[in-house]
Design a protein around this motif. Structure first.
Motif, short mmCIF file in Angstrom:
data_model
loop_
_atom_site.label_atom_id
_atom_site.label_comp_id
_atom_site.label_asym_id
_atom_site.label_seq_id
_atom_site.Cartn_x
_atom_site.Cartn_y
_atom_site.Cartn_z
N ASN A 78 0.82 -1.21 0.00
CA ASN A 78 0.00 0.00 0.00
C ASN A 78 0.85 1.26 0.00
O ASN A 78 0.49 2.26 -0.64
CB ASN A 78 -0.95 0.01 1.19
CG ASN A 78 -2.13 -0.92 0.99
OD1 ASN A 78 -2.63 -1.06 -0.13
ND2 ASN A 78 -2.58 -1.58 2.05
N ARG A 117 2.02 1.64 -3.49
CA ARG A 117 0.88 1.93 -4.36
C ARG A 117 0.51 3.41 -4.27
O ARG A 117 0.32 4.09 -5.30
CB ARG A 117 -0.31 1.05 -3.97
CG ARG A 117 -1.56 1.30 -4.80
CD ARG A 117 -2.56 0.17 -4.59
NE ARG A 117 -3.03 0.09 -3.23
CZ ARG A 117 -4.12 0.71 -2.77
NH1 ARG A 117 -4.84 1.47 -3.59
NH2 ARG A 117 -4.50 0.57 -1.53
N TRP A 118 0.40 3.95 -3.06
CA TRP A 118 -0.01 5.34 -2.91
C TRP A 118 1.09 6.30 -3.35
O TRP A 118 0.80 7.40 -3.86
CB TRP A 118 -0.44 5.62 -1.48
CG TRP A 118 -1.82 5.10 -1.22
CD1 TRP A 118 -2.17 4.02 -0.46
CD2 TRP A 118 -3.03 5.60 -1.77
NE1 TRP A 118 -3.52 3.82 -0.50
CE2 TRP A 118 -4.09 4.78 -1.29
CE3 TRP A 118 -3.34 6.66 -2.62
CZ2 TRP A 118 -5.41 4.99 -1.65
CZ3 TRP A 118 -4.67 6.88 -2.97
CH2 TRP A 118 -5.69 6.06 -2.48
N VAL A 142 0.47 6.50 -6.97
CA VAL A 142 -0.72 7.29 -7.27
C VAL A 142 -0.40 8.78 -7.23
O VAL A 142 -0.71 9.53 -8.16
CB VAL A 142 -1.85 6.97 -6.26
CG1 VAL A 142 -2.99 7.99 -6.37
CG2 VAL A 142 -2.40 5.56 -6.51
N PHE A 143 0.22 9.23 -6.14
CA PHE A 143 0.50 10.66 -5.98
C PHE A 143 1.48 11.15 -7.04
O PHE A 143 1.35 12.28 -7.54
CB PHE A 143 1.05 10.95 -4.59
CG PHE A 143 0.02 10.82 -3.51
CD1 PHE A 143 -1.21 11.47 -3.61
CD2 PHE A 143 0.25 10.05 -2.38
CE1 PHE A 143 -2.17 11.37 -2.62
CE2 PHE A 143 -0.71 9.93 -1.39
CZ PHE A 143 -1.92 10.59 -1.51
N ALA A 157 -5.11 3.51 -7.61
CA ALA A 157 -5.66 3.82 -6.29
C ALA A 157 -6.72 2.80 -5.87
O ALA A 157 -6.81 2.43 -4.70
CB ALA A 157 -6.26 5.23 -6.28
#
Length: 210
Positions: A73, A76-77, A80-81, A203
């Protein structure tokens, strides 16, 4: 590893590589905003990133990412950002005088930034790590030494990926010649929208069985 296995793997890798992803969109955008000179830097960053990801999988670290929910996670984030940030940069970037840039290559934007962007995108996508962790082992003969097999399979994917990125970058340079400034801006913003769509997908993406 026999020839049939290599052919199946090559076909599957080509299909994966040709699907528009963040590094392909960056190659297209770099071709638009800086021609092949800038695009080459971006492709080198993407190739290095893919090579590192494949090496990570070969070393077994892909299994660690698959097993650790927190690590997955976090990565992953971060991805995304960063994709959202890149989309904003592309959306806001002005369309410069591309004709003059092509006529005077020394005026093209510096490439290290393109290299760093593509490298970061390639490394911050956990989907690629998990994909290779599930994909590559299917073509590995466990009765033979595995390191040389990972080297061959990784090299095949990187070569295919590079040629397809060249195609995207060349499409960007041709767009410079055929599109108006407004058309170029729309294409650049289309790449930005693609980045945001990929960020949204990442996301909400969940691992199989999660």
């Amino acid at each position: 590893m026999n020839l049939d296995t290599l052919l199946v793997y090559t076909a599957a890798s080509a299909l994966l590589a040709v699907t528009p992803g963040p590094t392909m969109l960056l190659a297209l955008s770099n071709g638009i905003t800086g021609g092949m000179r800038r695009a080459r830097w971006g492709m080198m960053g993407a190739v290095l990133g893919s090579s590192i990801v494949i090496a990570v999988v070969a070393l077994g670290l892909g299994s660690l990412l698959a097993a650790s929910e927190w690590l997955f996670n976090a990565l992953r984030w971060a991805g995304v950002f960063y994709l959202v940030y890149l989309g904003l940069k592309l959306w806001r970037s002005p369309v410069e005088d591309m004709e003059a840039m092509l006529s005077h290559p020394h005026t093209a934007p510096q490439g290290p930034q393109a290299f760093a962007r593509s490298l970061t995108v390639a490394l911050s996508n956990p989907k690629s790590v998990l994909f290779f962790a599930a994909f590559l082992p299917q073509f590995i003969d466990t009765t033979a030494p595995q390191a040389p097999q990972y080297l061959v399979l990784g090299a095949i994917f990187v070569v295919l990926d590079t040629f397809i990125m060249i195609g995207y970058a060349l499409a960007g340079t041709q767009a410079v010649r055929w599109l108006s400034r407004r058309g170029l801006q729309r294409m650049n913003r289309g790449c930005a929208a693609g980045m945001w769509a990929l960020a949204a997908t990442l996301a909400f993406w969940r691992r199989p069985g999660a």
